[in-house]
Design an enzyme around this catalytic site. Structure first.
Site, PDB file in Angstrom:
ATOM      1  N   ASN A  59     -27.971 -17.138 -29.126  1.00 57.33           N
ATOM      2  CA  ASN A  59     -29.016 -16.127 -28.935  1.00 57.33           C
ATOM      3  C   ASN A  59     -28.725 -15.193 -27.760  1.00 57.33           C
ATOM      4  OD1 ASN A  59     -29.513 -18.042 -26.931  1.00 57.33           O
ATOM      5  ND2 ASN A  59     -31.731 -17.793 -27.050  1.00 57.33           N
ATOM      6  N   ASP A 107     -29.668 -15.906 -18.590  1.00 56.07           N
ATOM      7  CA  ASP A 107     -30.187 -16.887 -19.533  1.00 56.07           C
ATOM      8  C   ASP A 107     -30.517 -18.152 -18.736  1.00 56.07           C
ATOM      9  OD1 ASP A 107     -30.579 -18.350 -22.048  1.00 56.07           O
ATOM     10  OD2 ASP A 107     -28.650 -19.284 -21.566  1.00 56.07           O
TER      11      ASP A 107
END
Length: 259
Positions: free
Chosen positions: A210, A10
């Site tokens: 997320n 990420d």
């Protein structure tokens, strides 16, 4: 299946710190992975044009963007899943009734349907220039992700009305809008199949809401020490804070830097 390993990172809160800078230890760790023959990839909610500079800095050509809706390997798109235009227009109509602006993201650029302080605040926190207003942009372009700018308390209005979409909050004033069933995990599944890589050779680092599906799906998953509790619960391991060499420490614990 290939025995080659792949690591997904990420960006915000994972690869980059609060100042949106990549710690030097993470830069060196990614370079070592590449030298060891490990595929390095990014898995982010951002659009490709929002992290081109990061890919260039880290020499990464493979990524899952838009929370799984646009997947690229060796700089070539291998999977695209744009939002339904019909449903998107209906969502926009409801958002306008509620006084909530939206932004629409294509693979190359983005635009907003209004100007609003929530848009300014959200993008300024990312240290990204806010989108210009263009009310027709999403009519003419494939849209892989929308941003709906509203407070947390407003989320249920949309959950009940638009089942075509899922809403992933990444900021106190903004939610990602992605196709129902879409997630970083789904994009990763497609890429693993495309590259013929066994899931057992897959690693992932994340910190936010997320990232939950990705951290739950990937067998060797690491939540950052600065991550939200939900991400830490979903991950198999918790590494150090992004500003405390969390990427390097996690990769070292995984044994990937000593191959």
């Amino acid at each position: 299946m290939q025995d080659r390993k792949i690591v997904f990172f990420d960006i915000d809160g994972t690869l980059v710190d609060d100042e949106k800078k990549i710690p030097e230890s993470a830069v060196q760790a990614v370079k070592t992975l590449q030298e060891n023959g490990v595929i390095t990839a990014i898995a982010t909610g951002r659009a490709p044009f929002m992290f081109k500079h990061i890919r260039e800095q880290l020499n990464i050509q493979t990524f899952v963007s838009f929370n799984g809706q646009y997947v690229v390997h060796n700089n070539e798109p291998v999977f695209k899943n744009p939002l339904s235009k019909e449903s998107l227009f209906k969502l926009e109509q409801q958002a306008e009734k509620n006084g909530h602006p939206m932004a629409f993201l294509g693979s190359e650029t983005m635009a907003a349907n209004n100007s609003h302080s929530f848009i300014e605040k959200s993008f300024n926190d990312l240290k990204i220039i806010p989108p210009l207003e263009d009310r027709m942009f999403h009519h003419n372009e494939e849209i892989y992700q929308a941003l709906l700018f509203c407070k947390q308390s407003d989320k249920m209005d949309y959950l009940d009305m638009f089942s075509d979409f899922e809403y992933i909050r990444w900021h106190e004033y903004s939610m990602d809008v992605v196709p129902s069933g879409g997630s970083k995990a789904e994009g990763i599944k497609y890429l693993l199949n495309k590259l013929n890589i066994d899931i057992k050779n897959t690693y992932a680092f994340g910190d936010a809401l997320n990232d939950i599906e990705m951290l739950s799906f990937v067998p060797h998953s690491f939540a950052m020490g600065n991550g939200v509790d939900e991400a830490k619960q979903a991950a198999k391991y918790v590494t150090k804070h992004v500003q405390d060499d969390g990427i390097y420490y996690g990769l070292q614990q995984a044994g990937l830097l000593n191959v």
